[in-house]
Design a protein around this motif. Structure first.
Motif, PDB file in Angstrom:
ATOM      1  N   THR A  16      21.973 -22.940  11.800  1.00 33.92           N
ATOM      2  CA  THR A  16      21.531 -23.708  12.962  1.00 33.92           C
ATOM      3  C   THR A  16      20.062 -24.083  12.796  1.00 33.92           C
ATOM      4  N   HIS A  50      26.472 -31.056  12.249  1.00 38.65           N
ATOM      5  CA  HIS A  50      26.966 -31.392  13.578  1.00 38.65           C
ATOM      6  C   HIS A  50      25.808 -31.330  14.583  1.00 38.65           C
ATOM      7  N   ARG A  51      25.627 -32.383  15.344  1.00 38.04           N
ATOM      8  CA  ARG A  51      24.627 -32.347  16.404  1.00 38.04           C
ATOM      9  C   ARG A  51      25.207 -31.614  17.608  1.00 38.04           C
ATOM     10  N   ARG A  52      24.563 -30.504  17.978  1.00 39.34           N
ATOM     11  CA  ARG A  52      25.059 -29.708  19.096  1.00 39.34           C
ATOM     12  C   ARG A  52      24.396 -30.090  20.409  1.00 39.34           C
ATOM     13  N   SER A  53      23.149 -30.521  20.369  1.00 47.36           N
ATOM     14  CA  SER A  53      22.456 -30.966  21.577  1.00 47.36           C
ATOM     15  C   SER A  53      21.258 -31.807  21.176  1.00 47.36           C
ATOM     16  N   GLU A  97      23.847 -28.004  13.691  1.00 50.92           N
ATOM     17  CA  GLU A  97      24.505 -26.892  13.010  1.00 50.92           C
ATOM     18  C   GLU A  97      25.187 -27.383  11.736  1.00 50.92           C
TER      19      GLU A  97
END
Length: 284
Positions: A16, A50-53, A97
């Motif tokens: 992350t 992956h874009r988490r926020s 992530e």
């Protein structure tokens, strides 16, 4: 943030990252009709990333924004501020992530013959020097040829900040033999185009480096589809877990992190800051 130099990132199942980046413009007198184009938001997904926020904030002036995607799928944030008294700041924060098992970006097989990834642009147009470099490449194919182009570019362009600008072409950088990651990426793209390898410019972040970084993704066939394999000619190596992608395009002009215009006296000053690092790691 964790000290990434002490971590075994390549054996981690999940990593992350946290990104904090800002661009501040200061003006001596008020300006009007400021319009800014920001390419700073990570993609929802890029291979194993992956874009988490994420969040984009604008301070210093009342503004409106519009979010869209360009032809490459990049997130484009357009900001309009009718008036800026003294300064305006654009700030992006994001959590990304990396999920190891998801692998590199998988693309349709048609990407292998996509004209946008095979034709030169103004910044990557070849000259005789670039053609001579291409002619000297080994008669390899696929991944081996991409590795050779990366190594050749690294040898041809010495890293030296301050000697080129965002408008410097691949041919100009090669003639001088000096430049930054943007110039090295443009030269590698020019060589890829000449030998028929589809490739694209990548704007992103490299852990441990102060500013936005640039590298190249070469598009190669795999199992009836295509995959994007990252190469960094600035460091002569494949991309790995130290690299975080923000956007892809034909060259720097497609994915410049910030660009825009305003009405007022010239002389606006830009101050940029960036922090990106690992905040969590899950061993395999």
């Amino acid at each position: 943030m964790l000290d990434h130099t002490t971590l075994d990132l390549e054996s981690a199942d999940r990593i992350t990252y946290c990104l904090n980046q800002s661009f501040r413009y200061d003006y001596d007198t008020p300006v009007t009709s400021l319009r800014q184009r920001l390419v700073v938001v990570p993609p929802v997904r890029h291979g194993d990333l992956h874009r988490r926020s994420h969040r984009v904030d604008v301070t210093g002036a009342a503004s409106q924004r519009r979010v869209s995607r360009d032809v490459s799928g990049n997130t484009i944030v357009r900001v309009h501020a009718p008036r800026v008294e003294h300064s305006v700041e654009f700030r992006v924060t994001a959590t990304i992530e990396r999920v190891r098992r998801d692998g590199p970006p998988v693309l349709p097989a048609s990407t292998l013959v996509e004209p946008r990834l095979l034709r030169p642009t103004e910044l990557t147009a070849p000259d005789d020097r670039i053609r001579d470099l291409a002619a000297a490449l080994p008669q390899d194919k696929g991944l081996d040829l991409a590795k050779a182009i990366c190594a050749q570019t690294h040898a041809a362009i010495a890293y030296e900040p301050g000697v080129t600008t965002v408008d410097t072409t691949a041919a100009q950088a090669l003639e001088d033999g000096r430049g930054v990651c943007q110039d090295q990426a443009h030269v590698m793209l020019a060589l890829c185009h000449l030998v028929g390898l589809p490739a694209r410019y990548v704007s992103g972040h490299l852990l441990g480096q102060g500013g936005t970084h640039a590298w190249v993704e070469v598009i190669l066939p795999r199992a009836g589809a295509a995959v994007a394999i990252p190469f960094d000619p600035c460091h002569d190596r494949r991309g790995d877990s130290r690299y975080v992608t923000i956007a892809t395009g034909r060259d720097y002009a497609d994915v410049a992190p910030t660009s825009g215009s305003y009405v007022g006296a010239p002389g606006g000053r830009l101050t940029a800051s960036r922090e990106v690092g690992v905040v969590k790691i899950c061993p395999e």
